[in-house]
Design a protein around this motif. Structure first.
Motif, short mmCIF file in Angstrom:
data_model
loop_
_atom_site.label_atom_id
_atom_site.label_comp_id
_atom_site.label_asym_id
_atom_site.label_seq_id
_atom_site.Cartn_x
_atom_site.Cartn_y
_atom_site.Cartn_z
N ALA A 117 17.18 1.13 -4.30
CA ALA A 117 15.84 1.71 -4.19
C ALA A 117 15.89 3.06 -4.88
CB ALA A 117 15.42 1.88 -2.73
N VAL A 118 15.06 3.24 -5.89
CA VAL A 118 15.00 4.50 -6.63
C VAL A 118 13.65 5.14 -6.35
CG1 VAL A 118 15.06 5.60 -8.89
CG2 VAL A 118 16.50 3.60 -8.43
N VAL A 119 13.65 6.33 -5.81
CA VAL A 119 12.41 7.06 -5.52
C VAL A 119 12.28 8.17 -6.56
CG1 VAL A 119 11.16 8.44 -3.85
CG2 VAL A 119 12.60 6.55 -3.08
N ALA A 120 11.23 8.05 -7.38
CA ALA A 120 11.04 9.00 -8.47
C ALA A 120 10.47 10.33 -8.00
CB ALA A 120 10.13 8.38 -9.53
N ALA A 121 9.58 10.28 -7.04
CA ALA A 121 8.94 11.51 -6.57
C ALA A 121 8.31 11.24 -5.22
CB ALA A 121 7.87 11.96 -7.56
N GLY A 122 7.89 12.29 -4.56
CA GLY A 122 7.18 12.12 -3.31
C GLY A 122 7.76 12.96 -2.20
N ARG A 123 7.03 12.99 -1.13
CA ARG A 123 7.44 13.70 0.08
C ARG A 123 8.21 12.72 0.95
NH1 ARG A 123 3.96 14.84 4.95
NH2 ARG A 123 2.57 13.44 3.85
N GLN A 124 9.41 13.08 1.38
CA GLN A 124 10.23 12.19 2.19
C GLN A 124 9.93 12.37 3.68
OE1 GLN A 124 14.41 12.02 1.53
NE2 GLN A 124 14.19 11.70 -0.67
N ILE A 125 10.01 11.25 4.40
CA ILE A 125 9.84 11.23 5.85
C ILE A 125 11.10 10.58 6.41
CG2 ILE A 125 8.48 10.30 7.76
CD1 ILE A 125 6.19 10.10 5.53
N HIS A 126 11.80 11.29 7.27
CA HIS A 126 13.02 10.78 7.91
C HIS A 126 12.70 10.55 9.38
CE1 HIS A 126 15.94 11.86 4.63
NE2 HIS A 126 14.84 12.50 4.25
N LEU A 127 12.73 9.28 9.81
CA LEU A 127 12.51 8.98 11.22
C LEU A 127 13.85 8.85 11.92
CD1 LEU A 127 9.57 8.36 10.35
CD2 LEU A 127 9.63 6.51 12.01
N SER A 128 14.00 9.58 13.00
CA SER A 128 15.20 9.46 13.82
C SER A 128 15.34 8.03 14.30
CB SER A 128 15.10 10.38 15.03
OG SER A 128 15.13 11.72 14.64
N GLY A 129 16.57 7.66 14.64
CA GLY A 129 16.79 6.31 15.16
C GLY A 129 15.89 6.03 16.35
N GLN A 130 15.17 4.92 16.26
CA GLN A 130 14.27 4.52 17.34
C GLN A 130 14.92 3.42 18.15
OE1 GLN A 130 11.11 6.03 18.03
NE2 GLN A 130 12.20 7.47 16.70
N VAL A 131 14.76 3.50 19.46
CA VAL A 131 15.28 2.50 20.38
C VAL A 131 14.11 1.87 21.13
CG1 VAL A 131 17.56 3.56 20.59
CG2 VAL A 131 15.72 4.27 22.14
N ALA A 132 14.40 0.95 22.02
CA ALA A 132 13.36 0.19 22.71
C ALA A 132 12.80 0.92 23.93
CB ALA A 132 13.90 -1.18 23.11
N LEU A 133 12.35 2.15 23.71
CA LEU A 133 11.66 2.89 24.76
C LEU A 133 10.17 2.90 24.45
CD1 LEU A 133 13.97 6.03 25.18
CD2 LEU A 133 13.94 3.95 26.57
N ASN A 134 9.35 2.66 25.48
CA ASN A 134 7.90 2.76 25.27
C ASN A 134 7.47 4.21 25.40
OD1 ASN A 134 7.70 3.30 28.03
ND2 ASN A 134 7.02 1.23 28.55
N ALA A 135 6.18 4.48 25.29
CA ALA A 135 5.67 5.86 25.33
C ALA A 135 5.97 6.54 26.66
CB ALA A 135 4.17 5.86 25.05
#
Length: 132
Positions: A21-39
């Protein structure tokens, strides 16, 4: 997002992911590891990998949306699975396909682990996305 996904012929045919995957440009979003917890912070699907994977993907979808992104903006996925085997990988891929569709697919890594932060959790997924 300006991204190019491809699979060089010199590498094996991937199963629901892209090798590169090559990303040429843009704002990056890093999501922390998500687990099976609800709100409410309650574990969803105790002892049920498929139910936990569904909750994890719902959490990822919510996190992406909060940052102005969608799964189509994701270019990297890392999945951690307790006691990973072929059947567990297949179950996760079935859930993943409902969220990622028919491609192009992000670069992806799936790792077997002995445990996560809570012994009742079976899967954790982190993603990186880019938006223009």
């Amino acid at each position: 997002m300006v991204a190019k996904f491809f699979n060089p012929p010199s590498l094996s045919a991937p199963t629901g992911y892209s090798h590169v995957a090559v990303v040429a440009a843009g704002r990056q979003i890093h999501l922390s590891g998500q687990v099976a917890l609800n709100a409410d912070g309650k574990i969803v699907g105790e002892n049920d990998l498929t139910a936990q994977a569904e909750q994890v993907y719902r959490n990822l979808e919510a996190g992406l949306a909060a940052a102005g992104a969608r799964f189509s903006n994701v270019f990297k996925v890392v999945t951690y699975v307790v006691g990973l085997d072929a059947d567990k990988a297949a179950a996760i891929r079935t859930v993943r396909k409902r969220y990622l569709g028919d491609g192009p697919f992000p670069a992806s890594t799936m790792v077997g682990v002995t445990a996560l932060v809570d012994r009742r959790l079976l899967i954790e997924i982190e993603v990186i996305a880019a938006i223009d």
